[in-house]
Each structure stands twice: as C-alpha cells, then as structure tokens.
Design an enzyme around this catalytic site. Structure first.
Site, short mmCIF file in Angstrom:
data_model
loop_
_atom_site.label_atom_id
_atom_site.label_comp_id
_atom_site.label_asym_id
_atom_site.label_seq_id
_atom_site.Cartn_x
_atom_site.Cartn_y
_atom_site.Cartn_z
N GLU A 1 -50.98 -1.00 69.11
CA GLU A 1 -50.51 0.36 69.34
C GLU A 1 -49.72 0.37 70.66
O GLU A 1 -50.18 -0.19 71.64
CB GLU A 1 -51.66 1.36 69.44
CG GLU A 1 -51.15 2.80 69.53
CD GLU A 1 -52.27 3.84 69.50
OE1 GLU A 1 -53.46 3.46 69.55
OE2 GLU A 1 -51.93 5.01 69.42
N MET A 47 -59.16 0.38 72.24
CA MET A 47 -58.27 0.55 71.09
C MET A 47 -59.06 0.49 69.79
O MET A 47 -59.87 -0.40 69.59
CB MET A 47 -57.20 -0.56 71.14
CG MET A 47 -56.23 -0.54 69.98
SD MET A 47 -55.29 1.02 69.95
CE MET A 47 -55.04 1.19 68.20
N ASN A 83 -58.63 -0.35 66.63
CA ASN A 83 -58.28 -1.19 65.48
C ASN A 83 -59.38 -1.15 64.41
O ASN A 83 -60.55 -1.24 64.72
CB ASN A 83 -58.10 -2.64 65.92
CG ASN A 83 -57.36 -2.74 67.22
OD1 ASN A 83 -56.21 -2.33 67.31
ND2 ASN A 83 -58.01 -3.24 68.26
N GLU A 122 -63.48 5.74 70.39
CA GLU A 122 -62.88 4.73 69.51
C GLU A 122 -63.56 4.73 68.15
O GLU A 122 -62.90 4.62 67.12
CB GLU A 122 -62.95 3.33 70.14
CG GLU A 122 -62.34 3.23 71.54
CD GLU A 122 -60.95 3.80 71.66
OE1 GLU A 122 -60.19 3.78 70.68
OE2 GLU A 122 -60.60 4.29 72.76
N1 TRP Z 1 -55.39 4.58 70.83
C1 TRP Z 1 -56.02 4.24 72.08
C2 TRP Z 1 -57.04 5.33 72.33
O1 TRP Z 1 -58.11 5.28 71.86
C3 TRP Z 1 -55.04 4.19 73.20
C4 TRP Z 1 -54.45 2.87 73.50
C5 TRP Z 1 -55.12 1.72 73.71
C6 TRP Z 1 -53.10 2.54 73.75
N2 TRP Z 1 -54.26 0.74 74.06
C7 TRP Z 1 -53.02 1.21 74.08
C8 TRP Z 1 -51.94 3.26 73.73
C9 TRP Z 1 -51.83 0.60 74.42
C10 TRP Z 1 -50.76 2.65 74.04
C11 TRP Z 1 -50.69 1.33 74.37
O2 TRP Z 1 -56.80 6.33 72.90
ZN ZN Z 2 -57.76 7.62 71.24
#
Ligand code: TRP
Ligand code: ZN
Length: 878
Positions: free
Chosen positions: A123, A265, A267, A300
């Site tokens: 992401e 993150m 995933n 998460e």
């Molecule tokens: N989606 C992640 C969250 O839980 C955010 C995130 C993690 C993210 N790593 C990243 C966004 C790297 C941009 C780039 O909020």
């Molecule tokens: Zn988030």
C-alpha cells in the site's frame, strides 16, 4: 528544480480498468540483489484501451502471451510502465519475468530487507516494484504465491492466505506455496521471509471455527509478544460482538519488523507491523506503548472487513477504509478501557494534528479530489476527521440503527471495491437517515466554526439558544455550503444537575442531553419550563469536529469543570479555563502589561486531588496544561514561542506552589504496589502520579530534581522511568547527565528503548538542544535508514520542540531542511512527512516566516526531488 512538473491525479478522471485479472500466480525466488519474479496473470478484456501495466525499478527479463515469447517490437517499457501493443480478444495469460533488488530498497515500499528479513509494503502503490501489474485497488484477484529461498538462511516463507504446499529443492533451497481464496487488490499482497521465530495461539470464532494465530518476530523476541496476542484475541471477539464480523481464513499471522514506514499494514491474513507496536515487556514498554499496541492490533485486524473484504475503488476513497476503521478501533478501545478518557485523547489528537492541517496550506477534504503522490494523503484528515464523520452518523442514529446500516453495507458490498457513496447509501438505507447534506463533510475542507449564544427569559421560563456556522476559505475552496452539524446539548442547573429538556412544541420534558441539528447557517432553539438560569453545556462528547465558541464566562467554565455530567465537557471547560489564563499571560509578556490572575485551575486541581472518589486517569487528563503547540494554534499569528514557553512554565510553577501538599500526597497515594500490569486501571494511577511529578519538579523548594532522580532510580517499569527521565532531561545539572548515561548503558541493545532516549533529548527545552540533536545524528544509536530513528530524533525535534525548532536565527529550520534533503534520497515517504514540520509558517512573525520560507524554497528548488517532497513543499509555499 524537477525537470518535469508532476501531474496531479484527479477523482473526476476515474475510469474503470480496461482489463480484469482473474488469477495471479507468482513464483518468487528470493535473493538480496536479484530477486526473480515470474508472474502469470489470467487476463480478460473489460473495456477499451491498451494493456498498460504499472512497474517501477524492475528489470524486465521476459514477456509471454499464452506461452509465446514477445519480441521487443510488441511492447515498450519506460520507468513506470510496460505497454503491450496488441493482445488477444478473449481471455489470455500474460507472463512476465522480472528482477528487483531488495537490498538496495531504502524507500521501504515494494520488497525490501529489514535487518535480514525480506518484507513487503504494497500500500498504496508498492506492488509495482515487485512485478508488472494493474496496480490499482479496483483490480481484484485470487493470488497463488510460491516462494523459493535458501533453506538455512531463510527458513520461514510467508504470504497471504493458507499454505498449500511446501518442500525441498536442489541446491539447499526450499519452497512454500500460499493460496489466498479471497479476491483482493495488489496493495493487500504481502510476502515475509527470514529466520523468524513465532509464538502461537488459537481463537475459536462465533460459528465455532478454530483459527491459528501466529506472531512472528526476530529470534530472541518471543517473550515480548504476549500482550499483542491477548490484544488480538480481544479484537477478534469484539468485532464479532459489536459488528457481527467473523474472521475468514484458517490462519491469521502478524510479523513484526524494525524498518517500517508507518505503524502497521493490514495485508490479508498477514499483517505486517512496525515492531514498536508489537514488542512489549513492562521494563521496556510504557503504558502508552501498551495502549498503542492494543489499538493498532485492533485497527489492522478490523481492516479485514473494512478495507479487505470491502476495499476501495480508487485511492480517493481512502477514508472509506481508514476513517471507518479508526472509528471502529476507537470504539474498541472505549470498551476495553475508559470511554471518556479515550474520547478526550482522540479529540486532543484531532486538535493537535487535524485542525492545523485543515487550517493550513495542506488542507484537503476527507475525500480529496486530487493528489500528486497518494502517500501524502495518509493524513490526520483522512484518518481522524474521517473517523469523526462516521462517529457523527453514529451519534445521529444511535448504536442500533448504526449497526443496521453497517450490516447492510457489508451485505451489499462484500467482495467489492466500493466508494464513499456506496457507504453513505447503505447507511442511509439501513439506518434510515437522510445523509444528502451530511455528505458535504466529505468534499469540503476546513474546520467549521460554530458560534453559540443563549438567553434566559425568567418571566417566560424559556432558554433560547442561537447557533450559527461559518467555515473559512481553504486552498481551492473559497466558499462553503452549510454543514449538517449534530450538537449534543445539556443545560445545567445551579445545583450542578442536568435539567430535563423540553423544546418548543414538545408535550413534556425528555432526556437531559439532546442532539440538535444545525443544518442552516443559523438556527434557534427554545427550551421551555426552564425554572432557573442554566449554564449551557454544548457539544457534549464533542459530537462534531468543529471549533465551538460559546462565549462562556470564566465563572461558567469553573462551574462546568466542577459539575458537568459530561466528562468530556468537564475536561473541555478546564482546558478552556487554563488556555484563557495562559493566553493572557503570553500577551502580558509581549506587551509588558499584567496578566489576568486566576487561581481557579489550581483550586480545581486541589479539589480533584482531595476528592474521596476519583478516576485517576481522568484527573490526569484534566489537570494537564494545554501544550505549547495548542497555545500557538490558538494565538494563530505572530506567535512568540519564547513567551508561550515562559508563560506555561510560569503557570506550572505557580500551580505547583499553590497545591504542593496535595500534589505530594497524591503522588504518594497513586503509587502502584505489586508487579506491573498494563491494564487501564493501574496505567491511570501511574498517569496521574507522573503528572503530579511534572508539577512537583518545578515546585518551590528545589527538590524537584531529587524527586525525579529518586523515581528514576527506583522505577521497576518503563512508564515511571521515562516520566522521571523526561523531567530530568529538562533540568540542567549532574542528575540529568547521570540519568541519561545510566539509561543509555542499561538499554543500548534495545532499539525501541533507544528511540525513547533519542526523543527525550530531542524535545528538551534546555538551551543547546539543537547542538545535542546534531551530535546525536552521529551517535551509533541513530541511523537515517530506519524511520523510527528519524521520527524519534528529527521529527520529534521538528514537531514537538517548538521552542528550539523555531530558534530565532533559523538554525532549527536549516537543520531540518538539510535532513529532509538527505532523507529524500533514501526514503521519500518519510522525508515528505518531515517536510510537514514547516506547514505552520504563516503563524509566525515576519522574521521567522522569512526564514521558514527560505528553507522551503531551498527544498522545493532541489534537483532530483521526489514527487512526495515536491508536493508538500510546493503546496506549503502556495
Ligand atoms: N493501511 C495502513 C493502516 O492501517 C497504513 C499504511 C501502512 C500505509 N503502511 C503504509 C500507508 C505505507 C501508506 C504507505 O492504516
Ligand atoms: Zn488503517
């Protein structure tokens, strides 16, 4: 300057993808310098246009369609795309073989190495650094991933979904194959591989399925995962109870790595975490760390439904998953810990980060309509204001109807890439509410201001409340349409009790708190049968992300801070009172006049500390002074950082003098006996005790340093140790040096504790701090290659040390700008965040403004600048 101006991407230009990818087969052979990725995509044409795949920093070795190798005349490659000129009409298989170099990847997006562990971050647009792909969230596919690596060096091979095959290969290699049955966009792909240890547990879902839970860490850290595992199980249970959402794979894995751009993150089935939000033992983690671990694990995990099962159509819809998931994790924490304290700390966070963003050059709507670099839009506005918008709907319809709306949202859009419109439609149909006007919150930037005034008519026994709203212009948005603002209101009688509220036209009195809907620029509400003049308690629980101006008199604030039944508004009244006092002190310092005298805050502290029954955590919140940044924001122009610092220290000392005995006695009483427990109850006592310490440190008698030094020596947990060290780091003298030294010697091998050591020194108010920070950049405990280190030392200095970052000669600005440029070559995402430290330049006087602008221009004018930093620097100057 950049040779080419980066072009913005716009929401209004959205078009559906020209191809679908039904299946993805990846065969990945890991190697630090040349990881080989063989990808097979089952593709299907959906619309017009060429086949243009995203890909960055890849070496293309081969392209095949339906097995036939393509000659160089059939495709073209540039730094960002692979375009294939002609493809078959029906279904076809596209194969590519590429190679990438994880060891050279310092940007930490795509496939990289975090102390010898292979790890991915896809992401928002990192998958394109692993292989050529349609790297956009509305292209969803089923992934099968086969990972090959050296068996000895890389024994653990992980990806999304369930493991379906594994075995030995020749040459000392082995493989594991993973299959994820849920269609997902590429940004949810993950691969982790290395010599990892793990801890394991089980969770039985509400329908009776057993799920294996595993947390993977670097060897030697296995004993630091218990709290994270417990938090995960609590989150899984809570999502079943609160939202009826069950986990959907046989295994759920978390990996903790030390080099990570953000917190964590989501995933699918394989969450990757910054190890700061997993690893904890009482002697190394503070109460705040424990709380953050619990909240981020939950966040998460909750993404599995709000983000993964229902994902985003495009990146403009980011708040669809982030705002909603933050709202869900806030509710979880409210249920696990103290609800009022959670609300107070969330509003604090919103005001400290989101309000300045919304009021400055980087203001953007919760759903932005254009961006240059999407990574710059993981902001407080998208996350925190986005959560507030969900909360407002929740407030307006109540928990039961909200749940119905959410159920309908899951029912309608499970398995889809959705939009904000989809969400609002489902909520509006399921919860039965018209959200047409409410939707403006998603497209208008800026923080609305609500003006309120009340009039009591003793003869008619009525209380008339008038409210109006305005929202100042923000970049690209000179005019705003009125918002739909829910305002929870109570009226408090002289005895301190809430009155039952009866609005004009109502038969009989009802609840004591009512939600009023301010939908026009102005509105009037009349309450009947009001038997005495009330004190209004407005915006209870902070029901809308607005700035309220209710013109309350000092004695009304004192009254509310003692009596309001709404905890949030009690805290709010106290903060307003203290802020008012501090602002007049700042003014007096600037003009040479005399400040308003107010002993109300000290008296309130004395009352609270001596009351029979107290909630320590809440008291800790209410007696803490507003931060220097908050005061700067309130002042808004020609900010004098020295006057603010001086005034705040003066008030702290005078309160300490006024209430020294009570502070000391509370300090003794709040001592927690027995072994450390991270639970909210004990954490609350420690929080209050440590606020008392911070006052006592400046109380007359000069024994503050001794008290802190004693606590530092005796502390058996990191919370008390850090609180004492923070106090000592701000007092010149031998205790300071001894404590910082002892702390370093004891913890130098623990990288997370070293981050705290760096941050404490970076935020010290003592003269010479900037030189110390510069020296620390050369210290072995620091490296520019690890984002946590950068944040601990440099970001802390730039965004939390107002006094020294805004050094009158500009030395702080020059230092941070140098670091931005140095970091941009390694990690543009983190460099862009750091650039944000300059965003409030308009708040300062002409001298500082000029110095800040000079550094911003120097940054913006640098050759080879990343898109990330370019966007922040140029928009900040605009
Ligand atoms: N989606 C992640 C969250 O839980 C955010 C995130 C993690 C993210 N790593 C990243 C966004 C790297 C941009 C780039 O909020
Ligand atoms: Zn988030």
């Amino acid at each position: 300057m950049r040779t080419e101006e980066p072009r913005p991407i716009r929401l209004k230009d959205y078009t559906p993808p020209a191809f679908a990818i039904d299946e993805v087969n990846l065969d990945i052979e890991l190697d630090p310098k040349a990881t080989k990725v063989h990808s097979r995509l089952s593709m299907r044409r959906m619309g017009d246009g060429p086949l243009r795949l995203d890909g960055e920093k890849l070496k293309l070795l081969e392209v095949r369609i339906d097995g036939e190798k393509l000659g160089a005349n059939r495709y073209s490659v540039d730094g960002e795309h692979l375009t294939i000129f002609e493809v078959p009409e029906g279904d076809f298989t596209l194969e590519t073989v590429t190679s990438c170099a994880p060891v050279e990847n310092t940007a930490l997006t795509g496939l990289y190495l975090s102390s010898d562990i292979y790890c991915t971050q896809c992401e928002a647009e990192g998958f394109r650094r692993i292989t050529y792909y349609l790297d956009r969230p509305d292209v969803m596919s089923v992934f099968r991933t086969r990972i090959v690596a050296d068996e000895k060096k890389v024994p653990v091979l992980l990806s999304n979904g369930n493991p379906v095959a594994s075995g030995k290969l020749k040459g000392g290699k082995h493989f594991v194959e993973w299959h994820d049955p849920f269609r997902k966009p590429a940004y949810l792909f993950a691969l982790v591989a290395g010599d990892l240890a793990h801890v394991e547990d089980k969770f039985t879902t509400m329908s009776g399925r057993e799920v294996t839970l595993r947390i993977f860490v670097e060897k030697g850290n296995e004993d630091r995962c218990d709290y994270a595992m417990g938090a995960l199980k609590r989150a899984m249970k809570w999502d079943e109870e609160a939202f009826g959402r069950e986990y959907d794979l046989d295994i759920f894995m978390i990996v903790a790595v030390s080099a990570f751009n953000m917190g964590a993150m989501e995933n699918k089935g394989l969450n990757v975490f910054n190890d700061k939000y997993i690893l904890a033992l009482p002697d190394t983690a503070t109460d705040a760390d424990y709380a953050a671990i619990e909240a981020i694990i939950a966040h998460e995990y909750f993404h599995n439904w709000t983000g993964n099962r229902i994902t985003c159509r495009d990146w403009f819809q980011l708040c669809l998953k982030e705002g909603l998931t933050v709202f869900r994790d806030q509710e979880f924490t409210g249920d696990m810990r103290s609800r009022p304290v959670k609300r107070i700390s969330d509003v604090r966070l919103l005001r400290a980060h989101q309000f300045p963003e919304d009021g400055g050059p980087l203001a953007h709507p919760v759903r932005p309509d254009s961006y240059i670099e999407i990574n710059n839009f993981y902001t407080a506005t998208v996350y925190e204001k986005g959560a507030e918008l969900c909360r407002m709907i929740h407030t307006m319809v109540g928990p039961k109807r909200f749940r119905k709306g959410m159920d309908l949202y899951f029912e309608r859009h499970d398995g889809e890439a959705a939009t904000v419109e989809n969400f609002l439609d489902a909520l509006s149909d399921g919860a039965k509410i018209d959200l047409t006007q409410f939707k403006r919150w998603y497209s208008q930037s800026g923080t609305p201001e609500v003006l309120a005034s009340g009039r009591y008519d003793a003869a008619r026994k009525t209380y008339t409340l008038k409210m109006s709203q305005v929202c100042a212009p923000t970049p690209g948005q000179p005019m705003k349409e009125p918002y739909h603002i829910p305002v929870a209101v109570g009226l408090v009688g002289a005895n301190g009790r809430d009155m039952k509220l009866q609005l004009d036209g109502e038969e009989k009195p009802g609840a004591t708190t009512r939600v009023l809907h301010l939908t026009e620029r102005e509105g009037t509400w009349r309450f009947r049968n009001v038997t005495e003049k009330p004190v209004p308690s407005l915006l209870r629980g902070f029901t809308a992300p607005v700035k309220l101006n209710a013109h309350l008199k000092e004695r009304d604030l004192v009254f509310l801070m003692r009596h309001d039944s709404d905890s949030f508004n009690r805290w709010e009244a106290a903060q307003r009172y203290a802020t008012g006092l501090l602002l007049s002190m700042v003014e007096a310092r600037a003009s040479g006049g005399t400040a308003r005298k107010g002993t109300g805050f000290g008296e309130m502290i004395r009352d609270l500390l001596t009351a029979k029954k107290i909630d320590p955590d809440f008291v800790a919140q209410i007696i803490a002074l507003p931060s220097e940044q908050t005061l700067a924001q309130m002042i808004g122009r020609d900010v004098d950082v020295d006057a603010i610092h001086g005034a705040r220290e003066e008030l702290r000392a005078s309160i300490a003098a006024q209430t020294k005995d009570e502070l000391l006695s509370a300090y003794e009483r709040m001592k927690v006996d027995g072994p450390y427990r991270p639970e909210a109850e004990d954490a609350g006592r420690r929080a209050l005790r440590n606020v008392c310490l911070s006052y006592l440190a400046v109380a007359p008698g000069k024994d503050g340093a001794a008290l802190a030094a004693a606590q530092f020596r005796e502390a058996d947990n990191m919370t008390d140790s850090i609180a004492a060290l923070t106090v000592l780091a701000n007092i010149e003298g031998p205790e300071r040096i001894a404590a910082l030294d002892a702390f370093y010697k004891r913890w130098q091998k623990n990288h997370l504790v070293m981050d705290k050591w760096l941050a404490i020194q970076a935020t010290s108010a003592l003269p010479g701090t900037l030189d110390e920070v510069k020296r620390l950049t050369q210290h072995p405990a620091f490296t520019m290659k690890n984002p946590n280190k950068v944040r601990a030392l440099i970001t802390s200095f730039a965004s939390m040390n107002q006094l020294h970052f805004h050094d009158a000669k500009g030395a702080g600005y020059a230092f941070v700008a140098d670091k931005v440029l140095e970091l941009d070559k390694l990690n543009p995402q983190v460099a862009a965040r750091l650039t944000g430290a300059f965003r409030s330049w308009r708040q300062f006087g002409p001298k500082r403004r000029k110095l800040m602008v000079k550094e911003l221009k120097r940054i913006a004018g640098t050759e080879g600048l990343s898109r990330d930093v370019y966007e922040i620097a140029t928009k900040t100057l605009a």
